[in-house]
Write a protein that holds these residues in place. Structure first.
Motif, short mmCIF file in Angstrom:
data_model
loop_
_atom_site.label_atom_id
_atom_site.label_comp_id
_atom_site.label_asym_id
_atom_site.label_seq_id
_atom_site.Cartn_x
_atom_site.Cartn_y
_atom_site.Cartn_z
N GLN A 120 0.86 -1.18 0.00
CA GLN A 120 0.00 0.00 0.00
C GLN A 120 0.89 1.23 0.00
OE1 GLN A 120 -2.48 0.67 3.47
NE2 GLN A 120 -3.91 1.95 2.33
N VAL A 121 0.60 2.18 -0.89
CA VAL A 121 1.37 3.42 -0.96
C VAL A 121 0.73 4.43 0.00
CG1 VAL A 121 2.24 5.26 -2.43
CG2 VAL A 121 1.94 2.95 -3.36
N THR B 232 -3.51 8.26 -3.34
CA THR B 232 -4.37 7.85 -4.46
C THR B 232 -3.82 8.35 -5.80
OG1 THR B 232 -5.75 9.81 -4.04
CG2 THR B 232 -6.44 7.72 -3.05
N ASN C 267 -0.30 6.97 -6.62
CA ASN C 267 -0.15 5.57 -6.24
C ASN C 267 0.55 4.76 -7.32
OD1 ASN C 267 -1.17 2.69 -6.39
ND2 ASN C 267 -1.95 3.24 -4.38
N LYS D 241 4.25 2.66 -7.36
CA LYS D 241 4.27 1.21 -7.58
C LYS D 241 5.11 0.88 -8.81
CE LYS D 241 0.07 -0.37 -5.26
NZ LYS D 241 -1.22 -1.08 -5.40
#
Length: 245
Positions: free
Chosen positions: A181-182, A195, A198, A202
């Motif tokens: 999870q970022v 969000t 994100n 990744k």
């Protein structure tokens, strides 16, 4: 190790490869579902308004329907060159050295609403289908994919780092996958999910893991590679990490 990427809604046009050959794709156990979806999308594309509704598109995106009309005839390119957008910009396949690209070819895979799971060098055409689409005559994609895709994902060997977005992760679960999870760290140490950026973060993590000279054999190895790439990856549970930005 396998790093599983989400696809992108946007895709590069054109290509120089031959027309789609489902039998040539990796993970052949997925071919029956692939064939069903390709046929359903081509049939649906004959009705533009119905296609727009099923795919969640506006009239200005009618050209996306054309892609599906030509699914069986249009040229192909390797999957990592087909998918575009923020995550793939950060992955920067074009900027990889030959040895790095070779390592990435063996460590990456892309989740796909149409093909289920593809390897970087699998040749795919441009198309439009998202995990949230409901194709007439097919229904919710999760119900279609889960019986076929679930066993394939469960059979993956070694570490699996699951970077899929929610709708694609819902198509089938991966037992014991590493998840990321970022998050951003606020004043006082409070963290909240990122969000907007994100996918970019990744993509950076995926690039580091895919191109590292030595493949990590455990969770500590994943952290070492991320740290060397300038990324702050912290373990939060047995198989869960936070990428702090």
């Amino acid at each position: 190790m396998l790093v599983l990427l989400p696809p992108s809604e946007t895709k590069a046009e054109g290509g120089s490869g031959p027309a789609l050959d489902l039998a040539a794709l990796s993970f052949p156990d997925l071919d029956p579902v692939r064939e069903k979806l390709v046929s359903a999308l081509v049939d649906l594309a004959a009705d533009v308004p119905a296609s727009l509704a099923a795919l969640g598109l506006s009239e200005r995106q009618s050209d996306e329907v054309r892609r599906n009309t030509e699914l069986r005839q249009s040229p192909t390119v390797p999957a990592l060159s087909r998918y575009t957008g923020v995550l793939y910009d950060a992955l920067d396949v074009a900027g990889m050295k030959r040895a790095e690209r070779g390592r990435a070819g063996g460590r990456l895979a892309v989740a796909s609403a149409l093909f289920g799971l593809v390897r970087p060098d699998d040749l795919v055409p441009s198309y439009r289908l998202s995990a949230s689409s409901a194709v007439p005559g097919v229904g919710p994609l999760g119900a279609l994919w889960r019986p076929a895709l679930g066993p394939v994902l469960a059979g993956l060997d070694g570490l699996v780092v699951d970077l899929r977005s929610g709708p694609y992760a819902a198509l089938a679960k991966i037992p014991d996958a590493v998840t990321v999870q970022v998050v951003s760290e606020q004043v006082g140490g409070r963290r909240q999910a990122v969000t907007h950026f994100n996918k970019a973060h990744k993509g950076k993590l995926a690039r580091a893991l895919a191109t590292a000279p030595r493949e990590p054999g455990n969770l500590a190895g994943i952290v070492r590679i991320a740290t060397k790439a300038g990324l702050r990856l912290e373990r939060t549970s047995d198989r869960g990490f936070e990428l702090v930005v």
